[in-house]
Design a protein around this motif. Structure first.
Motif, mmCIF file in Angstrom:
data_model
loop_
_atom_site.group_PDB
_atom_site.id
_atom_site.type_symbol
_atom_site.label_atom_id
_atom_site.label_comp_id
_atom_site.label_asym_id
_atom_site.label_seq_id
_atom_site.Cartn_x
_atom_site.Cartn_y
_atom_site.Cartn_z
ATOM 1 N N LYS A 26 0.831 -1.199 0.000
ATOM 2 C CA LYS A 26 0.000 0.000 0.000
ATOM 3 C C LYS A 26 0.871 1.256 0.000
ATOM 4 N N PHE B 149 1.761 3.849 2.069
ATOM 5 C CA PHE B 149 2.226 4.635 3.217
ATOM 6 C C PHE B 149 3.531 4.021 3.711
ATOM 7 N N THR C 164 -8.280 -5.463 8.844
ATOM 8 C CA THR C 164 -8.600 -4.891 7.526
ATOM 9 C C THR C 164 -9.199 -5.952 6.616
ATOM 10 N N ASN D 57 -0.680 -2.927 14.052
ATOM 11 C CA ASN D 57 -0.729 -1.495 13.724
ATOM 12 C C ASN D 57 -2.190 -1.066 13.618
ATOM 13 N N THR D 58 -2.702 -0.557 14.726
ATOM 14 C CA THR D 58 -4.118 -0.170 14.732
ATOM 15 C C THR D 58 -4.286 1.323 14.481
ATOM 16 N N TYR D 59 -5.486 1.681 14.106
ATOM 17 C CA TYR D 59 -5.843 3.092 14.087
ATOM 18 C C TYR D 59 -6.016 3.553 15.527
ATOM 19 N N ARG E 232 -14.246 2.932 4.547
ATOM 20 C CA ARG E 232 -14.048 1.589 5.091
ATOM 21 C C ARG E 232 -15.150 1.181 6.059
ATOM 22 N N TYR F 158 -5.113 -5.360 14.315
ATOM 23 C CA TYR F 158 -4.597 -5.267 12.947
ATOM 24 C C TYR F 158 -3.181 -5.846 12.907
HETATM 25 N N1 PBE Z 1 -4.051 -0.113 9.388
HETATM 26 C C1 PBE Z 1 -4.016 1.019 10.282
HETATM 27 C C2 PBE Z 1 -4.611 0.419 8.149
HETATM 28 C C3 PBE Z 1 -3.951 1.686 8.038
HETATM 29 C C4 PBE Z 1 -3.551 2.026 9.430
HETATM 30 C C5 PBE Z 1 -2.691 -0.558 9.250
HETATM 31 C C6 PBE Z 1 -4.884 -1.115 9.934
HETATM 32 C C7 PBE Z 1 -4.555 -0.476 6.935
HETATM 33 O O1 PBE Z 1 -3.664 -0.355 6.109
HETATM 34 O O2 PBE Z 1 -5.418 -1.300 6.805
#
Ligand code: PBE
Length: 277
Positions: free
Chosen positions: A13, A15, A67, A110-112, A150, A215
């Protein structure tokens, strides 16, 4: 398209963390297999990656359990489920629906997290999302465009907590921390492995109603690519647990704060861990 023997397309992705992970997988496979590795970093978001996987344009990338579970599979999240249960269910359903295999988790989550300037949070007396709801009509909320689309995103969040933000805005996920620091945006959806939360003195508020799922980061691969390349699964599964939340945050910091390239960060990490020479 059919998976080709001897060739693999690794993607990710758009980022920082994902760009690092794309190169991490690619460099690891270059060094530990005979595969012809093609890299497609910064492709887009979860929906675009899923589409590319289904078409066979991409073979491998890192997805996050919550996700896949909520957005791609469209399950509802029950907070009483453990992260392991979410992983197992996601893995099973992807195999059945898409013939995509979820490999062993890399080791970090890695959560929001809704975050804001510490000074502002203190001034308003806000510690939890429920506290925030009471002050939200004074505040500007910003997130990346995908979050507003989402099923674990904006609409459900508002429904759960009753937020009434005075304004919402879209922002590139890599620019949101600075926007919060500068006061351009009051509340952001930080990614918890991003070191800029600390750097810019932001506080992460408590999701007191457990809206967000776990996540955990997991390499996922088209089953056809595994079938075409015996031994590949075993090689990739050696990456199980090589990262922790702290280590991932450190790698992200090397890019976002020290200005190293994502590829160099990935190579240095793999060398330090003895995963490549
Ligand atoms: N996450 C949190 C998102 C973006 C930030 C990692 C769960 C994702 O890419 O699904």
């Amino acid at each position: 398209e059919k998976a080709e023997k001897g060739k693999i397309v690794v993607a990710g992705k758009k980022f920082t963390e994902q760009v690092i992970l794309t190169h991490l997988l690619a460099e690891y496979l270059k060094a530990n297999t005979d595969l012809d590795v093609e890299v497609e970093d910064s492709l887009g978001g979860a929906f675009m990656l899923q589409q590319a996987m289904e078409k066979g344009d991409v073979d491998l990338y890192v997805e996050y359990t919550g996700t896949g579970y909520l957005n791609i599979l469209k399950n509802k999240y029950d907070p009483s489920k453990t992260p392991e249960e979410i992983y197992e269910e996601t893995k099973k359903q992807y195999k059945e629906k898409f013939n995509i295999a979820w490999l062993k988790p890399l080791g970090f989550n890695n959560t929001y997290a809704l975050a804001m300037r510490k000074e502002l949070a203190d001034k308003l007396g806000v510690k939890t999302y429920s506290d925030l709801a009471k002050k939200s009509d004074q505040l500007v909320f910003g997130s990346d465009a995908e979050f507003f689309e989402r099923s674990d995103g904006y609409d459900g969040l508002v429904e759960t907590y009753g937020f009434k933000f005075k304004k919402t805005t879209n922002i590139d996920p890599d620019l949101q921390y600075e926007a919060a620091k500068n006061g351009d945006i009051d509340v952001i959806t930080a990614y918890t492995t991003d070191a800029r939360i600390k750097k810019y003195h932001l506080v992460v508020l408590k999701d007191d109603k457990h809206y967000f799922p776990p996540y955990h980061a997991v390499p996922i691969i088209r089953q056809e690519a595994l079938d075409a390349n015996p031994g590949l699964e075993k090689v990739l599964n050696k990456l199980e647990g090589v990262l922790t939340d702290e280590k991932m945050m450190e790698l992200n910091a090397q890019v976002n704060m020290e200005g190293k390239s994502p590829k160099q960060v990935a190579i240095d990490f793999l060398k330090a861990e003895g995963l490549i020479d």
